[in-house]
Structure formats: C-alpha cells, structure tokens
Design a protein around this motif. Structure first.
Motif, PDB file in Angstrom:
ATOM      1  N   GLU A 194       0.822  -1.210   0.000  1.00 39.26           N
ATOM      2  CA  GLU A 194       0.000   0.000   0.000  1.00 39.26           C
ATOM      3  C   GLU A 194       0.859   1.266   0.000  1.00 39.26           C
ATOM      4  OE1 GLU A 194      -2.253   0.812   3.532  1.00 39.26           O
ATOM      5  OE2 GLU A 194      -0.869  -0.345   4.793  1.00 39.26           O
ATOM      6  N   ASN A 195       2.164   1.110   0.156  1.00 40.72           N
ATOM      7  CA  ASN A 195       3.077   2.248   0.174  1.00 40.72           C
ATOM      8  C   ASN A 195       3.911   2.321  -1.104  1.00 40.72           C
ATOM      9  OD1 ASN A 195       4.464   4.513   1.328  1.00 40.72           O
ATOM     10  ND2 ASN A 195       6.162   3.151   1.871  1.00 40.72           N
ATOM     11  N   GLY A 196       3.425   1.739  -2.200  1.00 39.98           N
ATOM     12  CA  GLY A 196       4.249   1.757  -3.401  1.00 39.98           C
ATOM     13  C   GLY A 196       3.466   1.648  -4.679  1.00 39.98           C
ATOM     14  N   MET A 197       4.179   1.879  -5.771  1.00 37.01           N
ATOM     15  CA  MET A 197       3.615   1.733  -7.112  1.00 37.01           C
ATOM     16  C   MET A 197       4.751   1.403  -8.072  1.00 37.01           C
ATOM     17  SD  MET A 197       2.913   5.757  -8.101  1.00 37.01           S
ATOM     18  CE  MET A 197       2.325   6.238  -6.483  1.00 37.01           C
ATOM     19  N   LEU A 198       4.416   0.782  -9.203  1.00 32.74           N
ATOM     20  CA  LEU A 198       5.406   0.384 -10.191  1.00 32.74           C
ATOM     21  C   LEU A 198       5.524   1.472 -11.250  1.00 32.74           C
ATOM     22  CD1 LEU A 198       7.232  -2.116 -10.628  1.00 32.74           C
ATOM     23  CD2 LEU A 198       5.520  -2.952 -12.259  1.00 32.74           C
ATOM     24  N   LEU A 199       6.742   1.993 -11.435  1.00 32.14           N
ATOM     25  CA  LEU A 199       6.974   3.085 -12.375  1.00 32.14           C
ATOM     26  C   LEU A 199       8.193   2.809 -13.226  1.00 32.14           C
ATOM     27  CD1 LEU A 199       6.494   6.142  -9.965  1.00 32.14           C
ATOM     28  CD2 LEU A 199       4.849   5.313 -11.669  1.00 32.14           C
ATOM     29  N   ASP A 200       8.179   3.337 -14.454  1.00 34.73           N
ATOM     30  CA  ASP A 200       9.397   3.262 -15.249  1.00 34.73           C
ATOM     31  C   ASP A 200      10.399   4.283 -14.718  1.00 34.73           C
ATOM     32  OD1 ASP A 200       9.001   5.827 -16.442  1.00 34.73           O
ATOM     33  OD2 ASP A 200       7.796   4.951 -18.043  1.00 34.73           O
ATOM     34  N   MET A 201      11.621   4.245 -15.235  1.00 35.32           N
ATOM     35  CA  MET A 201      12.695   5.051 -14.654  1.00 35.32           C
ATOM     36  C   MET A 201      12.387   6.541 -14.689  1.00 35.32           C
ATOM     37  SD  MET A 201      16.146   3.064 -15.933  1.00 35.32           S
ATOM     38  CE  MET A 201      17.197   4.170 -14.996  1.00 35.32           C
ATOM     39  N   THR A 202      11.835   7.013 -15.803  1.00 34.89           N
ATOM     40  CA  THR A 202      11.540   8.441 -15.920  1.00 34.89           C
ATOM     41  C   THR A 202      10.490   8.877 -14.916  1.00 34.89           C
ATOM     42  OG1 THR A 202      12.108   8.481 -18.271  1.00 34.89           O
ATOM     43  CG2 THR A 202      10.701  10.257 -17.461  1.00 34.89           C
ATOM     44  N   MET A 203       9.413   8.119 -14.816  1.00 32.85           N
ATOM     45  CA  MET A 203       8.353   8.493 -13.892  1.00 32.85           C
ATOM     46  C   MET A 203       8.801   8.348 -12.444  1.00 32.85           C
ATOM     47  SD  MET A 203       6.199   9.556 -15.989  1.00 32.85           S
ATOM     48  CE  MET A 203       5.027  10.072 -14.737  1.00 32.85           C
TER      49      MET A 203
END
Length: 392
Positions: free
Chosen positions: A247-256
């Motif tokens: 609940e404390n995270g999200m998956l992002l690409d390097m730029t985001m």
C-alpha cells in the motif's frame, strides 16, 4: 521571514512542542463541538490573519523562503491535493499561532516559528528523503552505496528480505508502469506488438524509510503527518511497519520514478476510488502528453493491497507546498552544495534535519561572491549557530 536569518537556531523553541499551542490547536481542529467552525470558515480566518500580518512577516533573504508564502502554501497545497484534514490543520495552526502571540504583541514572531517548524520538520525531511538522483534506492540496489549524509542511511541500504518482498508484490500487483503502461523488461517475453514498450521498472516508495525513523525522540515530523492525513494512532506508532507494505508503493518506469521523487508530478484523487489524475508542476515532458490518469488495479488477483490514498495525498500536499512556497529551490541549493555526489562527509546524527541547515544556508550566502570576506558579525553568527546559541 528569511529562513537564513538570525531567528532560528538549535535553541529556538519549536512551536509544535509548545503544550499551550498543541492544546489550543487540537481544540480548534475538533469539528464535533456545537461551536466548531467549518473548513471554509477556518481557511478564511487564517488567510485574513496572513493578509493582516503580511507586512511584518515577509522580509526576504537572498536564499530564504517568505513566511507568508510558506504558511499560505500549507493551506492552498492541502486544498489542491484534496486533503480537507490538511486544510483544517494548516488554517487552525496559523490562527492559534497568531492568537498565542496577541497578548505579548508577538504574533509575527509566533507565525515565523510556525513557518520554521513546517520547513524544518516537514518540507526538509521529505525533500531530503526523495533525492533519488544522488544514490540508488534500496528496492533496486544490489550493493551498499556510498553514504552522503547520515540522515540518508535509512534509505541507502542494500536490498533486505522485506524490501525484496515489497518489490515482488508491487511488480505482481501492478504488472507494468501504472502511468505509461511500460512493460517490465525483466519479466517478458511479451506478445507480439509490445516491442518498444518494455523498460526497467522500479517498485517506488511513496513514504520513505527515513521518514518513519523520525518517530524516535521528540520530533514534529510525525505530528504534522498525523494532523495532515489523520493517520490512526496504530499506524503512527508503527510507521516502519508499513514502509515495505504494497500500500506504500507503485510500479513506475525510470523516468516516472525519478520525476516523482523530485516532485515534478503528483496524483490528484477523483470521484472513483483508486483512480487519479496526473498533475505536472513543470511543462509535461515530450511524449508524455497522453498519460493523464492512473487507475490502480490488482493484476495479481490475489488480494494485494492497492496504494493507500492517504499516502498519495500526503505526497501531493508536499509537492504543492514545495512549489507554491519556493522552498524546493532553497532546499535543492543546500542539498546540491553539501550533499552532492562528491560529498562523502557524514555529519553528526540529525544535524541536517534542523540545526545544520541554517549554517549551510548562511555559508551559501557568504560564498555566492568569492570576493566577499566574512566580517566580525558574520563570523559570530556562524560560531553561535554552530555552538547552538541564538543570535540577535
């Protein structure tokens, strides 16, 4: 106010620790009594206070932040982030600080203390914790990085079993970058047609471990968080326990990932739970114009927790306040000068969170002109700041 003036040092009492202030603040924030004011009423009262006091609290130093801007930004930033509890907290704190000083004709001084506390215990710790451009974060690091400052220790550590579990759960739940839809190049192969849409993805923390470590000792950081987003006491008492929860995270690409960490963008809630609008604070990067929404879903189908809206709102408030107040520029200036990639010094514990910052700010001011020599008064300021004494 200039945050690099003489009014703040290690011995300056924090308003957030003042018992009378805390009691009056809690009373005013309560919305259950028959005489309790609405958020709008409190906001208008606080804004009237700032307008009335503006001429007495707005001197600007060459590397400072205006008190008026910071106090106003705490209200406005909370509202833009959709955090009504934050609006109520910020407005009530401004009113109580003003009232506390009325009896001694020192309202301006109390408002300056409040702005200092919000800067040093809220903006500075969060901005410091998200300087991912200086060293790799724990979720993607396989070796111990060089430490640049003692306060970064909590985040600059090798991958732990909990960190690895966090990364795996986030990757399983989100499946791809939640903003751009980029597929995880480490998981493929993917069906035909996905070529060119693969990249290195990061399980990105919303709240960092170093913030949770502020829980130890008497520190206003946790109190500010608690009032802003009304976290339950059981979470406040065990912030370290939620850091590696999905609940404390999200998956992002390097730029985001990188641009989130430097507060170039944040998420605004919508009428649909777990659906957000993307808000940029700078011109939208090229090829990013079509990415306007984020809708979190559990692609694992195994019941992995989605990001907590309260944590997302907290990140949004910080981003708005940093940009509205101009504090981001000041913090970046100090951080780049003293905690850059080539600076391997490790200051004494906790100094950079409050005591060390004014000294570093003053040094930047003094070295802006290489031909400017320190006079006796300036040397005394540095000596007394370093010794933990106030200087009038």
């Amino acid at each position: 106010m200039s945050l690099d003036n003489d009014t703040y040092s290690t011995t300056t009492p924090t308003l957030l620790d003042n018992l009378a202030f805390k009691s009056a603040l809690l009373s005013m924030m309560s919305d259950t009594g028959p005489d309790s004011e609405t958020n709008d009423e409190l906001k208008h009262r606080a804004q009237s206070v700032l307008l009335d006091m503006g001429s007495t609290i707005t001197p600007v130093g060459p590397h400072g932040v205006r008190t008026y801007d910071l106090l106003y930004a705490m209200i406005e930033g909370s509202e833009k982030a959709g955090l009504l509890s934050g609006v109520r907290y910020a407005a009530a704190a401004i009113i109580v600080a003003y009232q506390k000083g009325e009896a001694f004709n020192s309202s301006a001084s109390e408002l300056i203390k409040l702005a200092n506390d919000w800067f040093f215990f809220f903006l500075w710790p969060f901005r410091r914790a998200f300087r991912s451009d200086d060293f790799p974060q724990s979720e993607s690091s396989e070796s111990t990085p060089i430490l640049h400052a003692s306060e970064d220790v909590a985040d600059a550590v090798p991958v732990t079993p909990r960190g690895s579990k966090f990364r795996n759960l986030i990757s399983e739940r989100d499946d791809k970058c939640v903003v751009t839809g980029t597929f995880n190049i480490q998981k493929g192969p993917y069906p035909p047609g996905t070529e060119g849409r693969e990249g290195l993805l990061h399980a990105t923390y919303i709240l960092r471990r170093s913030i949770a470590h502020e829980r130890s000792g008497s520190n206003g950081t946790i109190d500010i968080i608690k009032h802003l987003i009304k976290l339950p006491e059981n979470i406040i008492d065990d912030l370290t326990g939620i850091i590696d929860n999905p609940e404390n995270g999200m998956l992002l690409d390097m730029t985001m990932h990188d641009t989130l960490d430097i507060y170039m963008w944040c998420l605004h809630s919508t009428d649909v739970l777990h659906k957000y609008k993307l808000h940029w604070f700078r011109p939208i990067p090229m090829c990013m114009e079509n990415f306007t929404e984020v809708h979190f879903q559990d692609h694992s189908q195994t019941g992995i927790q989605l990001p907590n809206p309260a944590y997302i709102a907290l990140h949004s408030v910080i981003a708005h306040v940093l940009h509205l107040s101009g504090a981001a520029e000041v913090i970046n200036k100090v951080y780049d000068a003293f905690f850059g990639k080539l600076d391997h010094t490790v200051p004494s514990e906790n100094r950079a969170s409050k005591e060390d910052f004014p000294i570093r700010l003053l040094l930047i001011e003094l070295t802006t002109n290489n031909n400017h020599l320190m006079d006796t008064r300036t040397l005394m300021r540095l000596f007394l700041l370093g010794a933990g004494e106030s200087f009038q």
